[in-house]
Design a protein around this motif. Sequence first.
Motif, PDB file in Angstrom:
ATOM      1  N   SER A   1      68.524  42.622  56.551  1.00 31.56           N
ATOM      2  CA  SER A   1      69.559  42.947  55.696  1.00 31.56           C
ATOM      3  C   SER A   1      70.591  42.488  57.334  1.00 31.56           C
ATOM      4  CB  SER A   1      70.087  44.487  56.347  1.00 31.56           C
ATOM      5  OG  SER A   1      68.700  45.586  55.532  1.00 31.56           O
ATOM      6  N   HIS A   2      71.879  42.004  56.732  1.00 30.55           N
ATOM      7  CA  HIS A   2      73.142  41.536  57.008  1.00 30.55           C
ATOM      8  C   HIS A   2      74.319  42.364  58.274  1.00 30.55           C
ATOM      9  CE1 HIS A   2      75.119  40.742  53.693  1.00 30.55           C
ATOM     10  NE2 HIS A   2      75.917  42.056  54.057  1.00 30.55           N
ATOM     11  N   VAL A   3      74.010  43.612  58.589  1.00 30.90           N
ATOM     12  CA  VAL A   3      74.984  44.956  59.094  1.00 30.90           C
ATOM     13  C   VAL A   3      75.810  43.588  60.183  1.00 30.90           C
ATOM     14  CG1 VAL A   3      75.741  47.070  59.404  1.00 30.90           C
ATOM     15  CG2 VAL A   3      73.206  46.158  58.588  1.00 30.90           C
TER      16      VAL A   3
ATOM     17  N   TYR B   1      73.053  33.992  51.447  1.00 33.46           N
ATOM     18  CA  TYR B   1      73.678  35.150  51.698  1.00 33.46           C
ATOM     19  C   TYR B   1      74.677  35.268  51.036  1.00 33.46           C
ATOM     20  CZ  TYR B   1      77.292  32.213  53.388  1.00 33.46           C
ATOM     21  OH  TYR B   1      78.608  31.017  53.429  1.00 33.46           O
ATOM     22  N   ASN B   2      75.536  36.578  50.878  1.00 31.39           N
ATOM     23  CA  ASN B   2      77.149  36.607  50.071  1.00 31.39           C
ATOM     24  C   ASN B   2      77.736  36.469  51.162  1.00 31.39           C
ATOM     25  OD1 ASN B   2      76.120  39.613  50.492  1.00 31.39           O
ATOM     26  ND2 ASN B   2      78.253  39.485  50.200  1.00 31.39           N
ATOM     27  N   ASP B   3      79.444  35.920  50.674  1.00 28.14           N
ATOM     28  CA  ASP B   3      80.503  35.833  51.856  1.00 28.14           C
ATOM     29  C   ASP B   3      80.873  37.140  51.266  1.00 28.14           C
ATOM     30  OD1 ASP B   3      82.486  34.351  52.650  1.00 28.14           O
ATOM     31  OD2 ASP B   3      83.310  34.762  50.734  1.00 28.14           O
ATOM     32  N   HIS B   4      81.573  37.531  51.953  1.00 26.63           N
ATOM     33  CA  HIS B   4      82.462  39.212  51.321  1.00 26.63           C
ATOM     34  C   HIS B   4      83.675  39.006  52.172  1.00 26.63           C
ATOM     35  CE1 HIS B   4      78.334  40.053  53.482  1.00 26.63           C
ATOM     36  NE2 HIS B   4      78.685  41.292  52.874  1.00 26.63           N
ATOM     37  N   ALA B   5      84.241  38.203  50.981  1.00 24.26           N
ATOM     38  CA  ALA B   5      85.800  37.557  50.675  1.00 24.26           C
ATOM     39  C   ALA B   5      86.478  37.255  51.536  1.00 24.26           C
ATOM     40  CB  ALA B   5      86.580  39.235  50.441  1.00 24.26           C
TER      41      ALA B   5
ATOM     42  N   ASP C   1      80.720  34.496  57.176  1.00 20.35           N
ATOM     43  CA  ASP C   1      80.797  35.760  57.915  1.00 20.35           C
ATOM     44  C   ASP C   1      79.240  36.373  58.421  1.00 20.35           C
ATOM     45  OD1 ASP C   1      79.389  36.183  55.249  1.00 20.35           O
ATOM     46  OD2 ASP C   1      82.043  37.044  54.222  1.00 20.35           O
ATOM     47  N   HIS C   2      79.679  37.360  58.575  1.00 25.16           N
ATOM     48  CA  HIS C   2      78.359  38.486  59.042  1.00 25.16           C
ATOM     49  C   HIS C   2      77.375  37.689  58.612  1.00 25.16           C
ATOM     50  CE1 HIS C   2      80.041  41.303  56.453  1.00 25.16           C
ATOM     51  NE2 HIS C   2      78.807  41.308  56.039  1.00 25.16           N
ATOM     52  N   GLY C   3      77.346  37.813  56.934  1.00 24.26           N
ATOM     53  CA  GLY C   3      76.465  37.542  56.306  1.00 24.26           C
ATOM     54  C   GLY C   3      74.888  36.463  55.990  1.00 24.26           C
TER      55      GLY C   3
ATOM     56  N   SER D   1      69.538  49.145  50.823  1.00 21.78           N
ATOM     57  CA  SER D   1      70.266  50.344  49.567  1.00 21.78           C
ATOM     58  C   SER D   1      71.544  51.246  50.723  1.00 21.78           C
ATOM     59  CB  SER D   1      69.508  52.048  49.848  1.00 21.78           C
ATOM     60  OG  SER D   1      68.946  52.289  50.552  1.00 21.78           O
ATOM     61  N   HIS D   2      72.755  50.316  50.226  1.00 17.92           N
ATOM     62  CA  HIS D   2      74.162  51.321  51.340  1.00 17.92           C
ATOM     63  C   HIS D   2      75.152  51.662  50.047  1.00 17.92           C
ATOM     64  CE1 HIS D   2      74.345  46.344  51.827  1.00 17.92           C
ATOM     65  NE2 HIS D   2      75.541  47.119  52.289  1.00 17.92           N
ATOM     66  N   GLN D   3      76.253  51.732  50.193  1.00 20.18           N
ATOM     67  CA  GLN D   3      77.178  51.900  49.216  1.00 20.18           C
ATOM     68  C   GLN D   3      78.447  52.302  50.217  1.00 20.18           C
ATOM     69  OE1 GLN D   3      77.645  53.581  45.341  1.00 20.18           O
ATOM     70  NE2 GLN D   3      79.589  54.147  46.104  1.00 20.18           N
TER      71      GLN D   3
ATOM     72  N   ILE E   1      73.264  46.174  45.565  1.00 19.82           N
ATOM     73  CA  ILE E   1      72.896  44.751  44.532  1.00 19.82           C
ATOM     74  C   ILE E   1      72.995  43.527  45.477  1.00 19.82           C
ATOM     75  CG2 ILE E   1      75.015  44.200  44.714  1.00 19.82           C
ATOM     76  CD1 ILE E   1      72.671  44.123  42.087  1.00 19.82           C
ATOM     77  N   GLU E   2      73.358  43.385  46.475  1.00 18.90           N
ATOM     78  CA  GLU E   2      72.865  42.119  47.794  1.00 18.90           C
ATOM     79  C   GLU E   2      71.125  42.046  47.850  1.00 18.90           C
ATOM     80  OE1 GLU E   2      76.517  43.285  50.691  1.00 18.90           O
ATOM     81  OE2 GLU E   2      74.336  43.582  51.698  1.00 18.90           O
ATOM     82  N   LEU E   3      71.211  43.200  47.280  1.00 21.74           N
ATOM     83  CA  LEU E   3      68.821  43.557  47.459  1.00 21.74           C
ATOM     84  C   LEU E   3      68.204  40.943  46.706  1.00 21.74           C
ATOM     85  CD1 LEU E   3      67.836  46.317  47.710  1.00 21.74           C
ATOM     86  CD2 LEU E   3      67.476  44.983  49.031  1.00 21.74           C
TER      87      LEU E   3
HETATM   88 FE    FE Z   1      77.192  42.742  53.014  1.00 23.67          FE
END
Ligand code: FE
Length: 285
Positions: free
Chosen positions: A11-13, A56-60, A124-126, A192-194, A239-241
């Motif tokens: 995970s990447h919190v 990873y994913n970029d968060h905008a 980013d943090h991702g 899991s997170h929302q 869905i990041e999973l």
């Molecule tokens: Fe994220």
Amino acid sequence: MAHISASVYTSHVPAIGATIDMGKTAEPYWQPLFKGYEFSKQWMKDNQPDVIFLVYNDHATAFSLDMIPTFAIGTAAQYTPADEGWGPRPVPMVQGHPELASHIAQSVIQQDFDLTIVNKMDVDHGLTVPLSLMCGQPEAWPCPVIPFAVNVVQYPVPSGQRCFNLGKAIAKAVKSFDANLNVQIWGTGGMSHQLQGPRAGLINKDFDNAFLDQLIADPAALAQKPHIDYVREAGSEGIELVMWLIARGAMSDVNESKAQPHVAHRFYHVPASNTAVGHLILKNA
Ligand code: FE
Ligand code: DHB
């Protein structure tokens, strides 16, 4: 030739990055989380790769609603840690590997995946939080990193099956690179997170642990899980999973019908900010 030796999942919190940067990892709330990565930091030292292919994913941050690549491969020589609104994290510049990245782009595009080529991008943090969790706080990251950004932020996002198949194509690409490089592939984000709406704060331990079990034992079946199951069971950001399936699809049991990978480490922890944290290290047999 180059080869993939292992895959790492985490995970990447963003709050994890802030906690490390502010020297607060020993605080009671965070201590159990960082304990779960002590093994991993030692494992990284003992299993030093030449290159990390980091999914990873970029968060905008690098991308916005102006432009949304589904899959973007970083071919630059280096990447600057992003300013996500409270200043860039005080972590080293990320050095790229333009030769291997360009080779993978060539091979994977010829295998019919449409990648976006990115020659300039802030990360980013991702990307930086997984590096911090696995490598601690070094003066420089231990090796070059190829950032591979997946759109899991704006619908439509790629399916788990497409991500899994893409992992297979990446494995083929790495294997055809003419240099003796030890490559690790990392799948990040989740669990899991929302973060918004009436279900904000959703965590689903049963779903997460079943996901880890199946990722290890039967990733081909896991790849068939539809989006709606992730969103319903693991929350909108769960869905990041699907990114973990890219790394898993690149492992040798999937591609050369070898023995299952060795589970070097498995860790699961709640809470960490709004997210369930999951972590696996799989070593190729
Ligand atoms: Fe994220
Ligand atoms: C959190 C988790 C994320 O994946 C993210 O991108 C931003 C915030 C959180 O748990 O706070």
